[in-house]
Scaffold this motif. Structure first.
Motif, PDB file in Angstrom:
ATOM      1  N   ASN A 159      -5.692  -7.082  17.109  1.00  0.00           N
ATOM      2  CA  ASN A 159      -5.172  -5.748  17.427  1.00  0.00           C
ATOM      3  C   ASN A 159      -3.763  -5.794  17.996  1.00  0.00           C
ATOM      4  N   GLU A 160      -3.462  -6.813  18.785  1.00  0.00           N
ATOM      5  CA  GLU A 160      -2.085  -6.968  19.268  1.00  0.00           C
ATOM      6  C   GLU A 160      -1.125  -7.150  18.095  1.00  0.00           C
ATOM      7  N   LEU A 161      -1.527  -7.964  17.122  1.00  0.00           N
ATOM      8  CA  LEU A 161      -0.682  -8.199  15.944  1.00  0.00           C
ATOM      9  C   LEU A 161      -0.562  -6.938  15.099  1.00  0.00           C
ATOM     10  N   LEU A 162      -1.667  -6.223  14.930  1.00  0.00           N
ATOM     11  CA  LEU A 162      -1.636  -4.975  14.156  1.00  0.00           C
ATOM     12  C   LEU A 162      -0.670  -3.973  14.776  1.00  0.00           C
ATOM     13  N   LEU A 163      -0.725  -3.837  16.089  1.00  0.00           N
ATOM     14  CA  LEU A 163       0.178  -2.894  16.766  1.00  0.00           C
ATOM     15  C   LEU A 163       1.635  -3.285  16.539  1.00  0.00           C
ATOM     16  N   GLU A 164       1.928  -4.576  16.607  1.00  0.00           N
ATOM     17  CA  GLU A 164       3.299  -5.030  16.380  1.00  0.00           C
ATOM     18  C   GLU A 164       3.737  -4.754  14.938  1.00  0.00           C
ATOM     19  N   PHE A 173       0.840  -1.205   0.000  1.00  0.00           N
ATOM     20  CA  PHE A 173       0.000   0.000   0.000  1.00  0.00           C
ATOM     21  C   PHE A 173       0.877   1.258   0.000  1.00  0.00           C
ATOM     22  N   THR A 174       1.859   1.267   0.866  1.00  0.00           N
ATOM     23  CA  THR A 174       2.741   2.434   0.977  1.00  0.00           C
ATOM     24  C   THR A 174       3.546   2.650  -0.297  1.00  0.00           C
ATOM     25  N   ASN A 175       3.931   1.573  -0.952  1.00  0.00           N
ATOM     26  CA  ASN A 175       4.717   1.694  -2.182  1.00  0.00           C
ATOM     27  C   ASN A 175       3.886   2.213  -3.359  1.00  0.00           C
ATOM     28  N   ILE A 176       2.567   2.037  -3.297  1.00  0.00           N
ATOM     29  CA  ILE A 176       1.711   2.429  -4.418  1.00  0.00           C
ATOM     30  C   ILE A 176       1.194   3.851  -4.280  1.00  0.00           C
ATOM     31  N   VAL A 177       0.803   4.264  -3.068  1.00  0.00           N
ATOM     32  CA  VAL A 177       0.206   5.598  -2.900  1.00  0.00           C
ATOM     33  C   VAL A 177       1.266   6.679  -3.109  1.00  0.00           C
ATOM     34  N   ASN A 178       0.796   7.896  -3.278  1.00  0.00           N
ATOM     35  CA  ASN A 178       1.712   9.025  -3.421  1.00  0.00           C
ATOM     36  C   ASN A 178       2.594   9.147  -2.183  1.00  0.00           C
ATOM     37  N   THR A 179       3.819   9.550  -2.401  1.00  0.00           N
ATOM     38  CA  THR A 179       4.749   9.650  -1.270  1.00  0.00           C
ATOM     39  C   THR A 179       4.293  10.687  -0.248  1.00  0.00           C
ATOM     40  N   SER A 180       3.461  11.623  -0.684  1.00  0.00           N
ATOM     41  CA  SER A 180       2.978  12.660   0.242  1.00  0.00           C
ATOM     42  C   SER A 180       1.804  12.184   1.086  1.00  0.00           C
ATOM     43  N   THR A 181       1.207  11.051   0.747  1.00  0.00           N
ATOM     44  CA  THR A 181       0.051  10.545   1.502  1.00  0.00           C
ATOM     45  C   THR A 181       0.509   9.990   2.844  1.00  0.00           C
ATOM     46  N   LYS A 182      -0.108  10.459   3.896  1.00  0.00           N
ATOM     47  CA  LYS A 182       0.213   9.988   5.245  1.00  0.00           C
ATOM     48  C   LYS A 182      -0.707   8.809   5.576  1.00  0.00           C
ATOM     49  N   VAL A 183      -0.104   7.689   5.982  1.00  0.00           N
ATOM     50  CA  VAL A 183      -0.839   6.443   6.176  1.00  0.00           C
ATOM     51  C   VAL A 183      -0.956   6.126   7.668  1.00  0.00           C
ATOM     52  N   TYR A 184      -2.164   5.755   8.071  1.00  0.00           N
ATOM     53  CA  TYR A 184      -2.456   5.388   9.454  1.00  0.00           C
ATOM     54  C   TYR A 184      -3.191   4.046   9.458  1.00  0.00           C
ATOM     55  N   VAL A 185      -3.127   3.363  10.593  1.00  0.00           N
ATOM     56  CA  VAL A 185      -3.877   2.122  10.789  1.00  0.00           C
ATOM     57  C   VAL A 185      -4.676   2.279  12.080  1.00  0.00           C
ATOM     58  N   ARG A 186      -5.971   1.980  12.018  1.00  0.00           N
ATOM     59  CA  ARG A 186      -6.800   2.043  13.240  1.00  0.00           C
ATOM     60  C   ARG A 186      -7.068   0.626  13.741  1.00  0.00           C
ATOM     61  N   ASP A 187      -7.469   0.546  14.995  1.00  0.00           N
ATOM     62  CA  ASP A 187      -7.734  -0.768  15.578  1.00  0.00           C
ATOM     63  C   ASP A 187      -9.029  -1.368  15.037  1.00  0.00           C
ATOM     64  N   VAL A 188      -9.139  -2.683  15.154  1.00  0.00           N
ATOM     65  CA  VAL A 188     -10.320  -3.415  14.715  1.00  0.00           C
ATOM     66  C   VAL A 188     -11.387  -3.303  15.800  1.00  0.00           C
ATOM     67  N   HIS A 189     -12.619  -3.038  15.399  1.00  0.00           N
ATOM     68  CA  HIS A 189     -13.711  -2.909  16.367  1.00  0.00           C
ATOM     69  C   HIS A 189     -14.173  -4.265  16.882  1.00  0.00           C
ATOM     70  N   GLU A 190     -14.502  -4.295  18.164  1.00  0.00           N
ATOM     71  CA  GLU A 190     -15.201  -5.457  18.714  1.00  0.00           C
ATOM     72  C   GLU A 190     -16.674  -5.374  18.328  1.00  0.00           C
ATOM     73  N   ASN A 191     -17.314  -6.513  18.215  1.00  0.00           N
ATOM     74  CA  ASN A 191     -18.754  -6.564  17.973  1.00  0.00           C
ATOM     75  C   ASN A 191     -19.465  -7.034  19.231  1.00  0.00           C
ATOM     76  N   PRO A 192     -20.661  -6.523  19.495  1.00  0.00           N
ATOM     77  CA  PRO A 192     -21.460  -7.078  20.596  1.00  0.00           C
ATOM     78  C   PRO A 192     -21.760  -8.560  20.357  1.00  0.00           C
ATOM     79  N   LEU A 193     -22.237  -9.236  21.377  1.00  0.00           N
ATOM     80  CA  LEU A 193     -22.456 -10.679  21.309  1.00  0.00           C
ATOM     81  C   LEU A 193     -23.820 -10.982  20.697  1.00  0.00           C
ATOM     82  N   GLY A 194     -23.919 -10.773  19.380  1.00  0.00           N
ATOM     83  CA  GLY A 194     -25.129 -11.113  18.644  1.00  0.00           C
ATOM     84  C   GLY A 194     -25.263 -12.614  18.472  1.00  0.00           C
ATOM     85  N   ASN A 195     -26.381 -13.049  17.866  1.00  0.00           N
ATOM     86  CA  ASN A 195     -26.677 -14.480  17.867  1.00  0.00           C
ATOM     87  C   ASN A 195     -25.719 -15.309  17.025  1.00  0.00           C
TER      88      ASN A 195
END
Length: 423
Positions: free
Chosen positions: A369-374, A327-349
């Protein structure tokens, strides 16, 4: 003689109750007093719910106010290490952070809170913790404990939080604080949809009451966060910028929240990407749209029902690492890239079914999320962690998936402020 009189007073107070309209908060559930070095520690015993399926697993639950901890002692039967989730409801909302202490004791900690009486609810999700080396077929077939009887604390359980001397964590975003105009605080119970409980055949309101929690609490930034984020974002400050949120429906929801708050405009774009291997195509779109900032959030589909099994933990780590590099190699060099954490879901059926038909449960999301942070640490990417915002409200998504509510609005605005502050 003094100590005996003190003990009598404490026993007398323990029998009294603090009435909150039609609800009763025990003024002091049960006190024990013992000496630890040169100071006295009071402990409160929290009753175990008589109907819980873990009645044979838990021998006692104790609160140690001066240490801001909850100790859950296990009997050693059936479950070797429960996966617990605990929430405090009072002047603020707070989630307990758990660790295992020695043999047979789980300890839940909470950060500094305004002193007072807090309702406490602890539920048990699994008999043992997940780990990143678990084979996919084990993750796929491990069932949540029955949400009809997974609460281990008795109804209306409460504790007394005292003033403690240590400061709040420096990286804490903020807290959900009680609105000043409220006259009473009501307990909040984990919202669930047991497997097979579908309206109108099943009265889901017994398990799933979308409480007035969002009307009861406002999110307020900590002083450190306010200093770090700076001025409030205005529409004028966005006009030369394009923020592209890369992901599936949760990323789209963030765009909807921001557009609703700041108004429609070209500055918020959703870029569809369901799996890590979609990041190459998403990067091309980001480059063509001249996005100044890109926020990547991928994890719902890898853990969700469409694949008939969750993506393995090691596969998720490796594919996200490779996808982010590409992803970083393809986007413009000026584009700032961030990663957000994965949301938990409520305990649906479909999450609470057995065997499960969806794996976006707290344990799978925790490891993702632990793996993403690493991965982000290795690649030197900004990782946006919104646990302080979503954690205490993790079960409030109206459709059991998307936070199209005040929680989602607060998170979306924080993400935007985080980006602008770090740019």
């Amino acid at each position: 003689m003094r100590f005996s009189l003190f003990s009598v007073c404490i026993c007398f107070l323990a029998t009294l109750g603090l009435t909150l309209r039609n609800r009763v908060l025990p003024l002091a559930p049960v006190f024990r007093v013992f000496r630890d070095t040169n100071w006295i520690i009071k402990t409160e015993r929290i009753l175990v719910d008589e109907s819980t399926i873990f009645h044979d697993v838990i021998s006692s639950i104790v609160h140690v106010p001066q240490k801001a901890i909850i100790e859950v002692k296990l009997t050693g039967k059936r479950c070797d290490a429960l996966v617990l989730r605990g929430r405090l409801t009072g002047e603020q909302l707070a989630m307990l952070s758990w660790f295992k202490s020695g043999s047979g004791t789980l300890v839940g900690t909470y950060d500094q809170l305004p002193p007072g009486v807090y309702f406490i609810e602890i539920v048990a999700l699994y008999c043992s913790t997940f780990n990143r080396s678990m084979p996919v077929h084990i993750v796929k077939n491990t069932c949540l404990e029955d949400p009809r009887r997974h609460r281990v604390t008795a109804l209306n359980s409460s504790i007394h939080v005292v003033d403690i001397s240590w400061p709040a964590p420096a990286n804490k975003i903020g807290s959900w604080s009680r609105k000043r105009e409220l006259e009473e605080i009501l307990p909040i119970y984990t919202r669930t949809q047991p497997n097979g409980c579908n309206p109108p055949e099943c009265d889901i309101s017994r398990f799933s009451k979308l409480s007035q929690v969002e009307l009861m609490y406002n999110f307020t930034y900590s002083k450190e966060t306010m200093k770090r984020l700076g001025a409030v974002v205005s529409t004028n400050s966005l006009r030369s910028l394009i923020f592209c949120f890369v992901g599936a429906s949760h990323s789209r929801t963030i765009v909807e929240m921001l557009s609703s708050h700041f108004g429609e405009g070209p500055w918020f774009q959703h870029v569809d990407a369901r799996y890590p291997n979609n990041l190459n195509q998403a990067a091309e779109f980001v480059r063509l749209q001249n996005c100044t900032h890109a926020v990547i959030g991928i994890g719902q589909w890898p853990a969700g029902w469409p694949g008939d099994a969750p993506m393995g933990f090691q596969d998720y780590e490796q594919s996200m690492h490779g996808g982010l590099v590409n992803f970083t190699n393809i986007v413009n060099t000026s584009t700032k890239v961030y990663v957000r954490d994965v949301h938990e879901n409520p305990l649906g059926n479909i999450i609470s079914s057995c065997p499960p038909r969806d794996w976006r449960n707290p344990e799978v999301v925790r490891i993702y999320n632990e793996l993403l942070l690493e991965v982000c640490t290795r690649l030197k990417y900004h990782f946006i962690d919104t646990t302080d915002i979503l954690g205490p409200m993790w079960d409030t998504a109206p459709d059991w998936c998307h936070y199209k509510n005040e929680v989602g609005r607060v998170e979306a605005i924080y993400i935007l402020q985080f980006i602008l502050q770090s740019s």
